[in-house]
Design an enzyme around this catalytic site. Structure first.
Site, PDB file in Angstrom:
ATOM      1  N   ASP A 309       7.293  25.284 -19.223  1.00 24.57           N
ATOM      2  CA  ASP A 309       5.940  25.801 -19.398  1.00 24.57           C
ATOM      3  C   ASP A 309       5.661  27.319 -19.245  1.00 24.57           C
ATOM      4  OD1 ASP A 309       3.213  24.239 -18.295  1.00 24.57           O
ATOM      5  OD2 ASP A 309       4.086  25.646 -16.896  1.00 24.57           O
ATOM      6  N   GLU A 362       5.878  26.108 -25.001  1.00 25.75           N
ATOM      7  CA  GLU A 362       4.851  25.906 -24.485  1.00 25.75           C
ATOM      8  C   GLU A 362       4.201  27.663 -24.049  1.00 25.75           C
ATOM      9  OE1 GLU A 362       0.486  25.103 -21.756  1.00 25.75           O
ATOM     10  OE2 GLU A 362       2.677  25.701 -20.647  1.00 25.75           O
TER      11      GLU A 362
END
Length: 631
Positions: A309, A362
């Site tokens: 993330d 990401e």
């Protein structure tokens, strides 16, 4: 009280940041010490004056079980006889300033149900896995030539029990796995199931990096879920958050009274947008903590990959900061050199120790070589989320079809960089919350046009180069925005229109698996050729997907982004003979108007669009068709 010694070698590797089984050393571990059963506790707190173990076994008395420190490494340890699996514990720490603080275990492998936060002594190694065949195949997994279709799931809101409670990991295994298998996805990606105190964070503010959240059951219950996925040929990807952590006083923040895990200067150590703390990636023990966590999930839970993330927030020292609010690196630049080295090490270690796992980033900027090897300056990820494709495509489809001709570049620009990285096309949870509305509600027009546009979006995604990712609920046209507080609107599946959307996704997954043209060469320009990218006036695009092997033929894709049918629409094709429609998003099977090409299309020797032959076909309104050479 004498403690079974931690080996000098273990401590040395940890101090160097290279102990890849640190989860077997630090934390709480059941051991037999000189014939006595009990638990060995170990914690890294180099700046503490004193540390003791407190728990339900000593009435939380900090004077009962003082730990001993290895001054060379700052690791405190103690063996306590009689402490068994299920006992609760924390660490009572006296800081060098004499303050008394209580912390939960950074290496705890299970925790109490929130809002309580004590760690739980666990017994590991007794789960009987049944996924040996899957793991053996995974070692040989050629992901660059294989379909990768990911169903993104928040376990607490996919479906609720009849009483309104969350499903357990085992109940998810019994309900989610058959659903995903039937819908045709290759992988499930779980939003973070690492332990976290706040439901509303969706798991992205992690406090237990070595523990599955107790919201849905025990660690072995999660192992059962993964095992059932594997036995049904479904991979499991864990959403994992090494970019920041919450400042809750019971967890990692100022763990021993000093900035231990975080950078001490808030210009590098605090994330202004999220109010969280940023890891000090330059510290060996911190890097070991994080890489050890990644390996823990791949090793002890058989995860098939990690979605990392907020990578952009890690890479840039000036991420979301104004001038004067950040510190440059040693060369005066804004790159976080320690974070870069950490990510390179993370990917190198995970992929070397667990061949076939997928490491996904990401990363929302144009940082170069995210999916290239560290040896040539890359970060070493397998895949990167294509945020540009997602933003451009949704922006385009949110326009009234009358005006889409003026935004045609939103469809075509992405191919200029589509093969610069190995991309995932993400229609994720982030696009259906915080006032952004659900996917179907983003689409303009009446109900029919909204459903047709959503079918077109999914069809376009599955025909476009790259791996696929879809957040739960999108596959049947969830109309409400997603909320972690409620389950999906499953009642919609009683209506044929929403059943049709799910059938469409099922068939797209099937086509994606069946036709090599759709999944081979997805990460190289050999797999894609424009036929016509210039017909902005009619908002139609057409392209070829090539499998790169002579035994498998190409597919022709034609997409019409207006509600006006295009009859006798001519496109160039690479070969003569007959062409057959194998997919039409406007089929009545999916809730469409059934306008298409039921008969074979005879290619004519009429050169068109720099192709030797051409065909005339009908392109349905707000629809996409796929053609293949007829055999």
């Amino acid at each position: 009280m004498e403690s079974p010694a931690l080996s000098e070698f273990d401590l040395h590797l940890f101090a160097e940041g290279r102990h890849w089984h640190i989860y077997n050393v630090l934390g709480a571990h059941l051991v037999n010490h000189r014939g006595t059963e009990g638990t060995r506790f170990a914690v890294w707190a180099p700046n503490a004056r004193a540390v003791s173990v407190i728990g339900d076994f000593n009435n939380w008395d900090s004077g009962r079980h003082a730990m001993a420190v290895n001054n060379g490494y700052g690791v405190w340890s103690l063996f306590i006889p009689g402490v068994k699996a299920g006992h609760l514990y924390k660490f009572a720490i006296t800081t060098r300033n004499g303050h008394h603080i209580t912390k939960t275990d950074p290496y705890g492998q299970a925790f109490e149900h929130r809002p309580s936060n004590a760690a739980v002594v666990t017994e590991r190694g007794h789960y009987a896995w049944g996924d040996g065949d899957w793991l053996e195949r995974r070692n040989r997994f050629d992901w660059q030539q294989s379909p990768i279709s990911v169903y993104e799931v928040h376990p607490g809101s996919w479906r609720h029990h009849g009483s309104g409670r969350w499903l357990t990991y085992r109940e998810l295994a019994d309900q989610l796995v058959p659903y995903v298998l039937e819908t045709g996805f290759t992988h499930i990606e779980l939003l973070p199931v690492t332990e976290h105190p706040l439901d509303e964070s969706w798991g992205y503010q992690t406090t237990g990096y070595y523990a599955p959240t107790s919201r849905f059951g025990s660690p072995d219950d999660l192992r059962y879920f993964v095992d059932q996925c594997h036995q049904n040929n479904i991979g499991v990807i864990l959403d994992w958050v090494p970019g920041h952590f919450p400042d809750d006083d019971f967890a990692l923040a100022e763990f021993d009274g000093t900035a231990l895990y975080e950078h001490e200067d808030p210009r590098r150590g605090r994330h202004q947008d999220w109010g969280t703390l940023i890891y000090n990636y330059g510290r060996h023990e911190v890097r070991n903590f994080l890489i050890g966590s990644a390996l823990f999930w791949l090793d002890t839970f058989h995860m098939d990959g990690l979605r990392v993330d907020a990578v952009a927030s890690m890479l840039y020292l000036n991420y979301s900061r104004n001038e004067g609010e950040w510190l440059p690196n040693e060369h005066g630049g804004h790159e976080n050199l320690d974070a870069i080295r950490f990510l390179q090490d993370l990917n190198r270690v995970c992929q070397s120790r667990f061949p076939g796992v997928l490491m996904m980033a990401e990363e929302s900027t144009s940082w170069p070589r995210v999916t290239r090897p560290p040896e040539i300056g890359g970060l070493g990820f397998n895949l990167k989320w294509n945020m540009g494709w997602m933003h451009d495509t949704l922006h385009y489809l949110q326009q009234d079809p009358v005006y889409r001709q003026y935004h045609h570049d939103k469809l075509t620009f992405g191919l200029l960089y589509a093969f610069s990285e190995n991309f995932v096309l993400p229609l994720s949870h982030d696009e259906v919350v915080h006032g952004k509305s659900s996917l179907i509600q983003k689409m303009p027009g009446d109900d029919w046009q909204q459903r047709a546009s959503l079918r077109l979006l999914f069809s376009y995604m599955f025909s476009y180069p790259g791996a696929k990712l879809l957040f739960m609920g999108g596959e049947f046209g969830q109309r409400q925005e997603w909320s972690e507080r409620r389950e999906l609107d499953w009642y919609l599946l009683q209506y044929p229109e929403h059943q049709g959307l799910r059938k469409l996704v099922q068939d797209l997954n099937g086509l994606y698996r069946r036709y090599p043209a759709l999944h081979r060469k997805s990460f190289t320009s050999e797999g894609f050729e424009w036929i016509d990218c210039h017909d902005s006036t009619q908002s139609v695009i057409s392209f070829l997907r090539n499998p790169g092997t002579p035994e498998h033929g190409p597919l022709v894709i034609v997409a019409n982004f207006t509600p006006i049918p295009r009859h006798h629409y001519r496109i160039g094709v690479p070969t003569g003979g007959n062409w057959q429609e194998i997919f039409n998003s406007d089929s009545t099977w999916y809730g469409g108007s059934n306008l298409g090409n039921p008969l074979l299309l005879q290619a004519e020797p009429t050169p068109w669009m720099a192709r030797p032959c051409s065909v005339e076909l009908t392109v349905p309104p707000l629809g996409l068709v796929m053609l293949r050479p007829a055999t």
